[in-house]
Scaffold this motif. Structure first.
Motif, short mmCIF file in Angstrom:
data_model
loop_
_atom_site.label_atom_id
_atom_site.label_comp_id
_atom_site.label_asym_id
_atom_site.label_seq_id
_atom_site.Cartn_x
_atom_site.Cartn_y
_atom_site.Cartn_z
N GLY A 264 1.32 -6.34 0.49
CA GLY A 264 0.58 -5.12 0.81
C GLY A 264 1.04 -4.48 2.11
N LEU A 265 1.60 -5.27 3.01
CA LEU A 265 2.07 -4.73 4.29
C LEU A 265 3.20 -3.71 4.12
N CYS A 266 3.93 -3.82 3.02
CA CYS A 266 5.06 -2.90 2.83
C CYS A 266 4.91 -2.07 1.56
N ALA A 267 3.69 -1.97 1.03
CA ALA A 267 3.49 -1.30 -0.25
C ALA A 267 2.58 -0.08 -0.11
N ARG A 268 2.53 0.69 -1.17
CA ARG A 268 1.59 1.81 -1.28
C ARG A 268 0.27 1.27 -1.83
N PHE A 269 -0.79 2.03 -1.65
CA PHE A 269 -2.08 1.63 -2.20
C PHE A 269 -2.03 1.53 -3.72
N SER A 270 -1.21 2.35 -4.35
CA SER A 270 -1.13 2.35 -5.82
C SER A 270 -0.49 1.08 -6.37
N ALA A 271 0.18 0.30 -5.53
CA ALA A 271 0.81 -0.94 -5.99
C ALA A 271 -0.16 -2.12 -5.98
N ALA A 272 -1.31 -1.98 -5.34
CA ALA A 272 -2.25 -3.09 -5.19
C ALA A 272 -2.78 -3.63 -6.51
N PRO A 273 -3.22 -2.79 -7.46
CA PRO A 273 -3.73 -3.35 -8.72
C PRO A 273 -2.67 -4.14 -9.49
N GLY A 274 -1.46 -3.64 -9.56
CA GLY A 274 -0.40 -4.36 -10.26
C GLY A 274 -0.04 -5.66 -9.57
N THR A 275 -0.03 -5.65 -8.25
CA THR A 275 0.24 -6.87 -7.50
C THR A 275 -0.83 -7.91 -7.79
N ALA A 276 -2.09 -7.49 -7.79
CA ALA A 276 -3.19 -8.41 -8.07
C ALA A 276 -3.09 -8.98 -9.48
N LEU B 63 -7.69 -11.17 -5.17
CA LEU B 63 -6.29 -10.77 -5.08
C LEU B 63 -6.15 -9.27 -4.82
N LEU B 64 -7.00 -8.47 -5.45
CA LEU B 64 -6.97 -7.02 -5.20
C LEU B 64 -7.39 -6.71 -3.77
N THR B 65 -8.43 -7.38 -3.30
CA THR B 65 -8.87 -7.17 -1.91
C THR B 65 -7.79 -7.57 -0.92
N ALA B 66 -7.11 -8.66 -1.19
CA ALA B 66 -6.03 -9.10 -0.30
C ALA B 66 -4.91 -8.07 -0.24
N ALA B 67 -4.51 -7.55 -1.40
CA ALA B 67 -3.44 -6.54 -1.42
C ALA B 67 -3.88 -5.26 -0.70
N LEU B 68 -5.13 -4.86 -0.90
CA LEU B 68 -5.63 -3.66 -0.22
C LEU B 68 -5.75 -3.87 1.29
N ILE B 69 -6.15 -5.06 1.70
CA ILE B 69 -6.25 -5.36 3.14
C ILE B 69 -4.87 -5.29 3.78
N GLY B 70 -3.86 -5.86 3.13
CA GLY B 70 -2.51 -5.79 3.67
C GLY B 70 -2.01 -4.36 3.80
N THR B 71 -2.27 -3.54 2.79
CA THR B 71 -1.83 -2.15 2.82
C THR B 71 -2.58 -1.36 3.90
N ALA B 72 -3.89 -1.56 3.98
CA ALA B 72 -4.68 -0.85 5.00
C ALA B 72 -4.27 -1.28 6.40
N LEU B 73 -4.01 -2.56 6.58
CA LEU B 73 -3.57 -3.06 7.89
C LEU B 73 -2.25 -2.42 8.30
N ALA B 74 -1.33 -2.32 7.37
CA ALA B 74 -0.04 -1.68 7.68
C ALA B 74 -0.23 -0.22 8.05
N ARG B 75 -1.10 0.49 7.33
CA ARG B 75 -1.33 1.90 7.63
C ARG B 75 -1.94 2.07 9.02
N VAL B 76 -2.88 1.22 9.38
CA VAL B 76 -3.51 1.31 10.70
C VAL B 76 -2.49 1.02 11.80
N VAL B 77 -1.67 0.00 11.62
CA VAL B 77 -0.67 -0.34 12.63
C VAL B 77 0.34 0.80 12.79
N HIS B 78 0.80 1.37 11.69
CA HIS B 78 1.76 2.48 11.78
C HIS B 78 1.12 3.72 12.40
#
Length: 147
Positions: free
Chosen positions: A62-74, A106-121
């Motif tokens: 999730g750190l290097c993905a788009r939000f739309s990739a989270a459901p497929g990753t999960a 798993l979906l929450t984990a992927a979304l947390i990673g993506t949101a964390l990356a967006r906040v850091v950037h």
């Protein structure tokens, strides 16, 4: 005579996330390796260990993905968790509350990673912009100067 030349001019853009198919390929390969490693070391009857490892993988992806990739990753991580981390291996089953909880984790984990990356950037971009404005120059203050 030495002439100082600025390496970076203007604002640096926020990094673009990786393409969704590439993230899903990482989820497929990473989940395969993690579940195989956990089955080899701890055995097949440890779904909580596999869920934890796959959740960490989902956060990292999730750190290097788009939000739309989270459901497929999960879903990809869940397929390996359900298919190979619990007996009988190789058989997909659906146990309502358990599998719903696993998918939600798993979906929450992927979304947390993506949101964390967006906040850091976003924070890094804000610091670059506010530092450049505070010094009164049009260039960021943390420019590297070279020969």
């Amino acid at each position: 005579m030495i002439e100082w030349v600025s390496l970076g001019t203007g604002a640096r853009p926020v990094p673009q996330p990786m393409a969704t198919p590439l993230v899903w390929a990482g989820a497929f390969g990473g989940a395969l390796v993690l579940v195989a490693l956990i089955n080899a070391v701890a055995g097949t009857g440890r779904p909580s260990l596999a869920l934890t490892a796959l959740s960490l993988l989902a956060v990292l992806l999730g750190l290097c993905a788009r939000f739309s990739a989270a459901p497929g990753t999960a879903v990809l991580c869940w397929l390996f968790l359900n298919g190979f981390a619990i007996p009988p291996a190789g058989t997909l089953t659906w146990t309502g509350p358990r599998d719903t909880f696993w998918l939600a984790c798993l979906l929450t984990a992927a979304l947390i990673g993506t949101a964390l990356a967006r906040v850091v950037h976003a924070r890094a971009a804000y610091r670059r912009m506010s530092t450049g404005l505070a010094t009164g120059t049009s260039e960021p203050a943390d420019d590297i100067r070279a020969l």
